[in-house]
Enzyme design. Structure first.
Site, PDB file in Angstrom:
ATOM      1  N   SER A  75      99.066 -30.495  42.635  1.00  0.00           N
ATOM      2  CA  SER A  75      97.789 -31.435  43.270  1.00  0.00           C
ATOM      3  C   SER A  75      96.639 -31.450  42.686  1.00  0.00           C
ATOM      4  O   SER A  75      96.135 -32.546  42.572  1.00  0.00           O
ATOM      5  CB  SER A  75      97.843 -30.852  44.511  1.00  0.00           C
ATOM      6  OG  SER A  75      97.324 -29.556  44.573  1.00  0.00           O
ATOM      7  N   HIS A 318      90.383 -29.306  46.720  1.00  0.00           N
ATOM      8  CA  HIS A 318      90.739 -29.780  45.846  1.00  0.00           C
ATOM      9  C   HIS A 318      89.999 -30.633  45.057  1.00  0.00           C
ATOM     10  O   HIS A 318      88.748 -31.192  45.493  1.00  0.00           O
ATOM     11  CB  HIS A 318      92.006 -31.081  46.212  1.00  0.00           C
ATOM     12  CG  HIS A 318      93.430 -30.303  46.539  1.00  0.00           C
ATOM     13  ND1 HIS A 318      93.620 -29.441  47.611  1.00  0.00           N
ATOM     14  CD2 HIS A 318      94.536 -30.144  45.810  1.00  0.00           C
ATOM     15  CE1 HIS A 318      94.726 -29.038  47.709  1.00  0.00           C
ATOM     16  NE2 HIS A 318      95.434 -29.418  46.406  1.00  0.00           N
TER      17      HIS A 318
END
Length: 337
Positions: A75, A318
């Protein structure tokens, strides 16, 4: 805020952060079932331009001429998103962003053939095995083929960012969330320390090194002439502090997590050098842009599923668009150094 959009953000977050807390059961090898000469399952070529205009400055120097670029990873390489998902190269469930660093690098280098295999939640096992990403109805759909399927004997550039999910990095930081300030609540690092003092995360990092080596060997087996870059993880947390309650993780736990993140990056650097790959250090240049930094300065989002870069829903813990820009610029600087 539209409650449906918020639900979508949280559902995607749950999908991408619900990762194994133990190392993956299998690692790729140079003799995995996908043959070196197999045709890639994804054959799309580089689009004329990313869907979001590039903003990173071109690095000094002349770009080398690469023709066939394959991006592999999890990711943090897909630079996963909620509202800016690009399904050109992988299923929507991989949550690849239109601005992720592989797409930026491909555009800057004017790559002729580009395949982006990166996918949220991927481990080293998904290099040689398909990944089911259809876990969020109407949002996350599809099966991402084994990432190595995109490699061919003519691939001449490969970036790979992997390992965080093998050690349970994302699930660890989620497990460190503590609604109670110090001295209340139980420090999460205690749950990762055995009676003999062994740090479980450190042990996982050490055990994952052989898997990274297998990944690099597998790449060289399939694409023997490729320049291979191992890309590490941004400085998502500060080395010596937290920001409770903005991110409800106690300072000692944040410091412990930051130390494990640096340890992971050190392992990736060693594995790259030992296996004939180049290492891309995105960590040092991203210090001060962690989850505790203010909007506009922050390159990794905190707990709140919102971002200003770009504006809208985000995947917590993230990289945002600014983080992706830094990753791309750092990769390019290594290629022209």
């Amino acid at each position: 805020m539209n409650p449906r959009l918020l639900l979508a953000a949280l559902a995607t977050t749950a999908t991408l952060l619900t990762l194994p807390t133990t190392p993956a059961a299998a690692a790729p090898s140079a003799t995995a079932t996908t043959p070196a000469a197999a045709a890639p399952r994804v054959t799309a070529t580089t689009p004329a331009a990313p869907k979001v205009p590039l903003t990173l400055p071109a690095p000094a120097g002349r770009h080398p001429r690469f023709h066939e670029y394959v991006a592999l990873g999890d990711s943090w390489s897909a630079d996963v998103t909620v509202l800016g998902i690009d399904s050109t190269y992988a299923p929507t469930g991989c949550a690849q962003s239109t601005w992720n660093y592989p797409k930026q690098v491909a555009a800057q280098l004017h790559i002729d053939v580009f395949r982006d295999a990166t996918c949220g939640g991927a481990t080293t096992a998904e290099m040689t095995a398909p990944q089911n990403v259809g876990r969020v109805p109407l949002l996350a759909q599809g099966v991402n083929p084994a990432q190595f399927d995109r490699l061919t004997p003519t691939t001449d550039l490969v970036t790979v960012g992997i390992g965080g999910n093998d050690i349970g990095l994302a699930s660890a930081i989620v497990g460190c969330l503590n609604p109670l300030p110090a001295p209340l609540g139980s420090p999460c690092r205690n749950r990762f320390t055995r009676a003999d003092g062994t740090d479980v995360m450190s042990q996982r990092i050490a055990e994952t090194k052989s898997r990274i080596a297998d990944v690099l060997t597998g790449i060289k087996h399939r694409s023997p002439h490729a320049t291979v870059l191992v890309v590490d993880y941004l400085a998502g947390v500060a080395a010596d502090r937290g920001c409770y309650p903005l991110v409800p993780i106690q300072d000692p736990d944040m410091t412990w997590f930051g130390a494990r993140l640096r340890e992971l990056n050190g392992m990736l650097a060693d594995a790259a050098v030992e296996n004939g790959a180049s290492f891309v250090d995105t960590y040092d240049g991203s210090r001060g842009h962690d989850v505790c930094a203010p909007a506009g300065t922050r390159w990794v989002e905190g707990l709140a599923p919102l971002s200003t870069d770009p504006p809208g829903l985000a995947v917590p813990f993230h990289p945002n668009r600014l983080g992706a820009d830094h990753q791309a610029a750092t990769v390019l600087s290594v290629l022209v150094s």
